[in-house]
Write a protein that holds these residues in place. Structure first.
Motif, PDB file in Angstrom:
ATOM      1  N   ALA A 141       0.711   3.304  -6.762  1.00 33.98           N
ATOM      2  CA  ALA A 141       1.301   3.064  -7.003  1.00 33.98           C
ATOM      3  C   ALA A 141       2.572   2.568  -7.193  1.00 33.98           C
ATOM      4  N   SER A 143       5.814   2.417  -9.456  1.00 34.61           N
ATOM      5  CA  SER A 143       6.587   2.462 -10.765  1.00 34.61           C
ATOM      6  C   SER A 143       8.369   2.140 -10.930  1.00 34.61           C
ATOM      7  N   THR A 200       3.486 -10.189  -2.575  1.00 29.78           N
ATOM      8  CA  THR A 200       4.209 -10.318  -1.978  1.00 29.78           C
ATOM      9  C   THR A 200       3.825  -9.060  -1.079  1.00 29.78           C
ATOM     10  N   VAL A 202       4.576  -5.540   0.981  1.00 32.54           N
ATOM     11  CA  VAL A 202       6.235  -3.624   0.344  1.00 32.54           C
ATOM     12  C   VAL A 202       7.294  -4.266   0.807  1.00 32.54           C
ATOM     13  N   ARG A 206      10.298   0.149   0.381  1.00 29.60           N
ATOM     14  CA  ARG A 206       9.378   1.259  -0.071  1.00 29.60           C
ATOM     15  C   ARG A 206       7.974   1.000   0.491  1.00 29.60           C
ATOM     16  N   ALA A 218       1.006  -6.792  -1.000  1.00 25.37           N
ATOM     17  CA  ALA A 218       0.738  -6.328  -2.011  1.00 25.37           C
ATOM     18  C   ALA A 218       0.611  -7.061  -3.696  1.00 25.37           C
ATOM     19  N   LEU A 220       3.178  -7.431  -7.027  1.00 25.81           N
ATOM     20  CA  LEU A 220       3.838  -7.402  -7.425  1.00 25.81           C
ATOM     21  C   LEU A 220       3.681  -7.208  -9.381  1.00 25.81           C
ATOM     22  N   THR A 222       5.504  -7.616 -12.934  1.00 19.19           N
ATOM     23  CA  THR A 222       6.381  -7.795 -14.273  1.00 19.19           C
ATOM     24  C   THR A 222       6.367  -7.626 -15.105  1.00 19.19           C
ATOM     25  N   LYS A 236       8.465  -2.747 -13.150  1.00 25.00           N
ATOM     26  CA  LYS A 236       7.803  -3.463 -12.050  1.00 25.00           C
ATOM     27  C   LYS A 236       7.310  -2.341 -11.622  1.00 25.00           C
ATOM     28  N   HIS A 237       5.952  -2.702 -11.268  1.00 21.02           N
ATOM     29  CA  HIS A 237       4.741  -1.893 -10.543  1.00 21.02           C
ATOM     30  C   HIS A 237       4.257  -2.563  -9.432  1.00 21.02           C
ATOM     31  N   MET A 238       4.480  -2.226  -8.393  1.00 24.29           N
ATOM     32  CA  MET A 238       4.026  -2.844  -6.731  1.00 24.29           C
ATOM     33  C   MET A 238       2.791  -1.158  -6.224  1.00 24.29           C
ATOM     34  N   PRO A 240       0.305  -1.820  -3.604  1.00 19.93           N
ATOM     35  CA  PRO A 240      -0.075  -2.604  -2.545  1.00 19.93           C
ATOM     36  C   PRO A 240      -1.650  -2.285  -2.097  1.00 19.93           C
TER      37      PRO A 240
END
Length: 252
Positions: A141, A143, A200, A202, A206, A218, A220, A222, A236-238, A240
């Motif tokens: 992740a 962040s 979304t 990446v 990112r 990924a 996302l 919030t 915000k944490h992404m 994948p």
């Protein structure tokens, strides 16, 4: 994210009581639960309400039903989900240790995102942390976390303000998340949070940070955390595809 028992259905509150008992060792992994009448009496609830909560626990993998034995607690109960205010690194990884590596620690002016979610004034100075979370050596992740301005934190959550300063000057500055600092500084402080989840890609920047192609799908997330009515952290944490799973509880 669930923030208080009053906002939840009674069966969800009962579900949580049983989960708490499992994690506290009252009903340890591998043990068999008492019979429904006995368990209902222990918990002070009706059998129909208990039965509904037990079915939810079975669906979520915390309990199994064995013929001639009854309901048994899973040997490895699933971790708590994102409905709890917990650092992301504690939730992902399925038991594997997750390491936090600082990519950036800075102070910046508000963006549209922080102006909206932290209600930050135009010339405010906000602490910003960008971190990569890795499990088993693989990026799990990315962040990005922002804390409210210092004067806001001093009024709404002074312990968090002090903890951020201490971590920034200490040896763990690059090995912990801002949410972990907030959680550790919030004993006795009522917190609430709201999160949204969207799909979304990446993207180029990112993707380079995560070691993935730009067109990698990924999730996302919030997240905004409040102390009382004041937002003190936005993130915000992404995550994948292919990253560790993030457990999420949904109820109505």
């Amino acid at each position: 994210m669930v923030s208080s028992a009053e906002q939840r259905r009674p069966v969800v509150v009962l579900y949580e009581r049983i989960v708490d008992a499992i994690h506290a060792g009252t009903y340890p992994p591998g043990s068999t639960l008492p019979s429904e009448p006995k368990l209902a009496a222990e918990l002070g609830v009706s059998r129909p309400a208990l039965r509904e909560a037990l079915l939810l626990l079975q669906e979520d993998g915390l309990l199994s039903v064995r013929r001639g034995v009854g309901r048994t607690v899973a040997d490895r109960p699933p971790r708590r989900g994102f409905e709890h205010i917990q650092p992301l690194e504690e939730l992902i990884g399925a038991g594997a240790p997750v390491r936090v590596r600082a990519l950036l620690r800075a102070v910046e002016e508000p963006t549209d995102f922080t102006a909206q979610h932290l209600l930050a004034a135009a010339r405010a100075r906000l602490r910003f942390w960008e971190s990569l979370l890795a499990a088993d050596g693989t990026a799990a992740a990315l962040s990005q976390e922002w804390a409210a301005a210092a004067d806001v934190l001093d009024a709404a959550h002074p312990a968090f303000a002090r903890a951020l300063e201490a971590v920034a000057d200490g040896p763990d500055a690059g090995r912990t998340s801002m949410l972990a600092v907030l959680a550790g500084a919030s004993r006795g402080v009522p917190l609430s949070a709201h999160s949204s989840v969207t799909a979304t890609l990446v993207g180029q920047r990112r993707g380079e940070q995560l070691g993935r192609p730009a067109d990698t799908p990924a999730v996302l997330i919030t997240q905004v955390v409040r102390a009382g009515d004041t937002p003190v952290l936005a993130a915000k944490h992404m995550l994948p595809t292919g990253a560790a799973a993030l457990p999420v509880l949904q109820s109505n």
